[in-house]
Design a protein around this motif. Structure first.
Motif, PDB file in Angstrom:
ATOM      1  N   SER A   1      44.133  47.840  41.390  1.00 19.29           N
ATOM      2  CA  SER A   1      42.914  47.488  40.663  1.00 19.29           C
ATOM      3  C   SER A   1      43.311  46.861  39.331  1.00 19.29           C
ATOM      4  N   ALA A   2      42.554  45.857  38.906  1.00 14.17           N
ATOM      5  CA  ALA A   2      42.872  45.205  37.631  1.00 14.17           C
ATOM      6  C   ALA A   2      41.616  44.582  37.030  1.00 14.17           C
ATOM      7  N   LYS A   3      41.622  44.515  35.676  1.00  8.42           N
ATOM      8  CA  LYS A   3      40.489  43.867  34.989  1.00  8.42           C
ATOM      9  C   LYS A   3      40.624  42.340  35.032  1.00  8.42           C
ATOM     10  N   ASN A   4      41.871  41.877  35.052  1.00 10.17           N
ATOM     11  CA  ASN A   4      42.143  40.430  35.083  1.00 10.17           C
ATOM     12  C   ASN A   4      43.219  40.143  36.124  1.00 10.17           C
ATOM     13  N   VAL A   5      43.104  38.984  36.763  1.00 12.83           N
ATOM     14  CA  VAL A   5      44.128  38.577  37.740  1.00 12.83           C
ATOM     15  C   VAL A   5      44.597  37.170  37.381  1.00 12.83           C
ATOM     16  N   ILE A   6      45.910  36.980  37.414  1.00 14.48           N
ATOM     17  CA  ILE A   6      46.470  35.629  37.229  1.00 14.48           C
ATOM     18  C   ILE A   6      47.117  35.208  38.551  1.00 14.48           C
ATOM     19  N   ILE A   7      46.679  34.069  39.074  1.00 14.90           N
ATOM     20  CA  ILE A   7      47.315  33.525  40.287  1.00 14.90           C
ATOM     21  C   ILE A   7      48.353  32.493  39.839  1.00 14.90           C
ATOM     22  N   SER A   8      49.611  32.797  40.074  1.00 15.76           N
ATOM     23  CA  SER A   8      50.695  31.854  39.718  1.00 15.76           C
ATOM     24  C   SER A   8      51.593  31.719  40.943  1.00 15.76           C
ATOM     25  N   THR A   9      50.983  31.246  42.036  1.00 19.15           N
ATOM     26  CA  THR A   9      51.652  31.254  43.338  1.00 19.15           C
ATOM     27  C   THR A   9      52.372  29.940  43.668  1.00 19.15           C
ATOM     28  N   GLY A  10      52.348  28.961  42.740  1.00 15.32           N
ATOM     29  CA  GLY A  10      53.115  27.740  42.961  1.00 15.32           C
ATOM     30  C   GLY A  10      52.644  26.936  44.152  1.00 15.32           C
TER      31      GLY A  10
ATOM     32  N   GLU B   1      41.212  25.059  28.523  1.00  9.45           N
ATOM     33  CA  GLU B   1      41.698  25.717  27.300  1.00  9.45           C
ATOM     34  C   GLU B   1      42.034  27.196  27.518  1.00  9.45           C
ATOM     35  N   THR B   2      41.469  27.773  28.585  1.00  5.45           N
ATOM     36  CA  THR B   2      41.707  29.214  28.804  1.00  5.45           C
ATOM     37  C   THR B   2      42.395  29.495  30.142  1.00  5.45           C
ATOM     38  N   MET B   3      42.386  28.516  31.056  1.00  5.79           N
ATOM     39  CA  MET B   3      42.919  28.648  32.413  1.00  5.79           C
ATOM     40  C   MET B   3      42.076  29.593  33.278  1.00  5.79           C
ATOM     41  N   GLU B   4      40.902  29.986  32.784  1.00  4.50           N
ATOM     42  CA  GLU B   4      40.016  30.865  33.556  1.00  4.50           C
ATOM     43  C   GLU B   4      39.286  30.027  34.605  1.00  4.50           C
ATOM     44  N   THR B   5      39.232  30.537  35.837  1.00  7.21           N
ATOM     45  CA  THR B   5      38.581  29.788  36.912  1.00  7.21           C
ATOM     46  C   THR B   5      37.068  30.030  36.865  1.00  7.21           C
ATOM     47  N   ASN B   6      36.381  29.494  37.868  1.00  9.26           N
ATOM     48  CA  ASN B   6      34.935  29.736  37.960  1.00  9.26           C
ATOM     49  C   ASN B   6      34.639  31.209  38.222  1.00  9.26           C
ATOM     50  N   VAL B   7      35.636  31.989  38.657  1.00  9.12           N
ATOM     51  CA  VAL B   7      35.459  33.448  38.798  1.00  9.12           C
ATOM     52  C   VAL B   7      35.893  34.078  37.470  1.00  9.12           C
ATOM     53  N   PRO B   8      34.968  34.686  36.716  1.00 13.07           N
ATOM     54  CA  PRO B   8      35.352  35.254  35.423  1.00 13.07           C
ATOM     55  C   PRO B   8      36.518  36.225  35.543  1.00 13.07           C
ATOM     56  N   ASN B   9      37.456  36.125  34.593  1.00 12.31           N
ATOM     57  CA  ASN B   9      38.659  36.978  34.523  1.00 12.31           C
ATOM     58  C   ASN B   9      39.700  36.714  35.620  1.00 12.31           C
ATOM     59  N   LEU B  10      39.484  35.655  36.402  1.00  7.85           N
ATOM     60  CA  LEU B  10      40.496  35.227  37.381  1.00  7.85           C
ATOM     61  C   LEU B  10      41.103  33.924  36.851  1.00  7.85           C
ATOM     62  N   TYR B  11      42.406  33.949  36.602  1.00  4.58           N
ATOM     63  CA  TYR B  11      43.080  32.831  35.935  1.00  4.58           C
ATOM     64  C   TYR B  11      44.080  32.154  36.850  1.00  4.58           C
ATOM     65  N   LEU B  12      44.390  30.894  36.531  1.00  2.39           N
ATOM     66  CA  LEU B  12      45.470  30.176  37.217  1.00  2.39           C
ATOM     67  C   LEU B  12      46.564  29.876  36.208  1.00  2.39           C
ATOM     68  N   ALA B  13      47.813  29.920  36.654  1.00  2.00           N
ATOM     69  CA  ALA B  13      48.924  29.561  35.769  1.00  2.00           C
ATOM     70  C   ALA B  13      50.009  28.859  36.576  1.00  2.00           C
ATOM     71  N   GLY B  14      50.653  27.880  35.957  1.00  2.00           N
ATOM     72  CA  GLY B  14      51.775  27.205  36.608  1.00  2.00           C
ATOM     73  C   GLY B  14      51.336  26.076  37.515  1.00  2.00           C
ATOM     74  N   VAL B  15      52.210  25.704  38.431  1.00  2.00           N
ATOM     75  CA  VAL B  15      52.015  24.474  39.185  1.00  2.00           C
ATOM     76  C   VAL B  15      50.913  24.580  40.251  1.00  2.00           C
ATOM     77  N   VAL B  16      50.410  25.778  40.511  1.00  2.00           N
ATOM     78  CA  VAL B  16      49.307  25.938  41.465  1.00  2.00           C
ATOM     79  C   VAL B  16      48.044  25.222  40.981  1.00  2.00           C
ATOM     80  N   CYS B  17      47.980  24.947  39.672  1.00  2.00           N
ATOM     81  CA  CYS B  17      46.778  24.352  39.071  1.00  2.00           C
ATOM     82  C   CYS B  17      46.463  22.951  39.580  1.00  2.00           C
ATOM     83  N   GLY B  18      47.453  22.249  40.097  1.00  2.00           N
ATOM     84  CA  GLY B  18      47.286  20.823  40.364  1.00  2.00           C
ATOM     85  C   GLY B  18      46.621  20.464  41.679  1.00  2.00           C
TER      86      GLY B  18
END
Ligand SMILES: Cc1cc2nc3c(=O)[nH]c(=O)nc-3n(C[C@H](O)[C@H](O)[C@H](O)COP(=O)(O)OP(=O)(O)OC[C@H]3O[C@@H](n4cnc5c(N)ncnc54)[C@H](O)[C@@H]3O)c2cc1C
Length: 328
Positions: free
Chosen positions: A125-134, A285-302
């Motif tokens: 369980s987590a309040k925030n999730v970062i997807i950095s799956t490349g 500016e925040t990397m937050e997706t359309n799902v609040p508190n779900l973020y993207l980081a790294g090359v998966v963003c493209g």
């Protein structure tokens, strides 16, 4: 008896999916700001780099691959795969990063502001999730007959299996050019099939003249404005620049046609994918997706534009995300 199923009752501040350079950077940023976190990685630490060609050299200089301002000492201006593995795995040990390995995240869902993350080994369980799956796990397929033959490789590791073999290399980017040059130098007969009219402009500046000169002198055959149409057991068929079909003898095909992020995983996590390139929706500016508190980081963003992001320019994501989390 089955394997022990982990059910972590603690609600983490951040769960980070993917232990690549950028996932690790997010972990270090969380650590620096005293946030509770865990990284879940489906392979080893920096698994994509582990699977890179053995003798690859980064196009970036060492300092541009650094995370959390930890010096990356390299014996050459552009580090190789092994030095990068030493650097990122060394940081993970020294900084005691909380990371679970060989555990795949299968589902992310959200209820009452809390995420549930289901993995191959348990539930978190987590309040925030970062997807950095490349993007290195899913090859960009050519979708042509014969692509499923065992002689077709979407990942290139080293040249030695291809000595004295007839090789077709598909593509003209860094991976294709490195594979063509290395296998040629170990005695392979190399033919490149290239969709564009020239070698890609993004090829490393010290490698580009090498491949262009090998093609010009005829050591490596290259067909520009050409397309591979079919792969057979002992030959391949391609359309040449005049639109005519040619069939040549062939032992192995190295399809260096790029890789794609796991779009199903992003979609199933609730992230909107936009346009032909399936660009995931996030706030720049925040990397937050359309799902609040779900973020993207790294090359998966493209999305399919995998050339837009690298370690160099996505290291900043960790700081942007944690700053936003702390501001809430
Ligand atoms: C051959 C090659 C050379 C490159 N050279 C450079 C360079 O010189 N300079 C540069 O800046 N960039 C370079 N890049 C581009 C980019 O920097 C790398 O792709 C880099 O690894 C991206 O880091 P990342 O952390 O975003 O993703 P990755 O390193 O790909 O990390 C993603 C991680 O997530 C894991 N994962 C995926 N799905 C799941 C799941 N469901 N559950 C758990 N874990 C999961 C993967 O196993 C992987 O370890 C290169 C890329 C390639 C392919």
């Amino acid at each position: 008896m089955g394997f022990p199923y982990i059910c972590c009752m603690e609600i983490l501040d951040i769960l980070i999916i993917g232990g690549g350079p950028i996932g690790l950077n997010c972990a270090l940023e969380a650590q620096k700001n005293n946030l509770s976190y865990r990284v879940i990685e489906k392979g080893t630490i920096v698994n994509s780099l582990y699977n890179y060609p053995l003798y690859m050299r980064f196009f970036s200089t060492a300092e541009k691959l650094e995370i959390a301002e930890i010096p990356f000492i390299s014996t050459a201006p552009k580090p190789g795969r092994q030095e990068a593995l030493e650097y990122y795995q060394g940081i993970t040990r020294q900084r005691n990063i909380n990371i679970n390995l060989y555990e795949k995240v299968e589902k992310v869902s959200k209820e009452n502001e809390i995420f549930t993350i289901e993995t191959s080994k348990g539930k978190y369980s987590a309040k925030n999730v970062i997807i950095s799956t490349g993007f290195y796990d899913i090859p960009n397929l050519m979708n042509i007959p014969g692509e499923d033959l065992s002689k077709v490789r979407h990942y290139y590791t080293e040249p030695y299996p291809y000595a004295k073999q007839k090789i077709v290399v598909v593509g003209s980017s860094n991976s294709a050019v490195d594979a063509a040059l290395e296998t040629y130098r170990k005695g392979a007969e190399v033919t490149m099939i290239i969709r564009h009219s020239e070698i890609s402009k993004s090829v490393k500046y010290w490698v580009k003249p090498d491949i262009e000169n090998r093609i010009a002198e005829g050591s490596i055959a290259a067909h520009f404005n050409a397309e591979l149409m079919e792969i057979k057991q002992h030959s391949v068929v391609f359309k040449d620049e005049k639109g005519e079909l040619q069939e040549i003898e062939n032992d192995f095909v190295l399809a260096m046609t790029g890789y794609l992020p796991d779009f199903d995983f992003l979609k199933n996590s609730g992230i909107e994918l936009q346009g032909d390139c399936l660009n995931p929706l996030y706030h720049p500016e925040t990397m937050e997706t359309n799902v609040p508190n779900l973020y993207l980081a790294g090359v998966v963003c493209g999305g399919k534009d995998t050339h837009l992001w690298f370690i160099e320019n996505s290291r900043i994501h960790a700081e942007m995300i944690v700053k936003n989390i702390l501001s809430e």
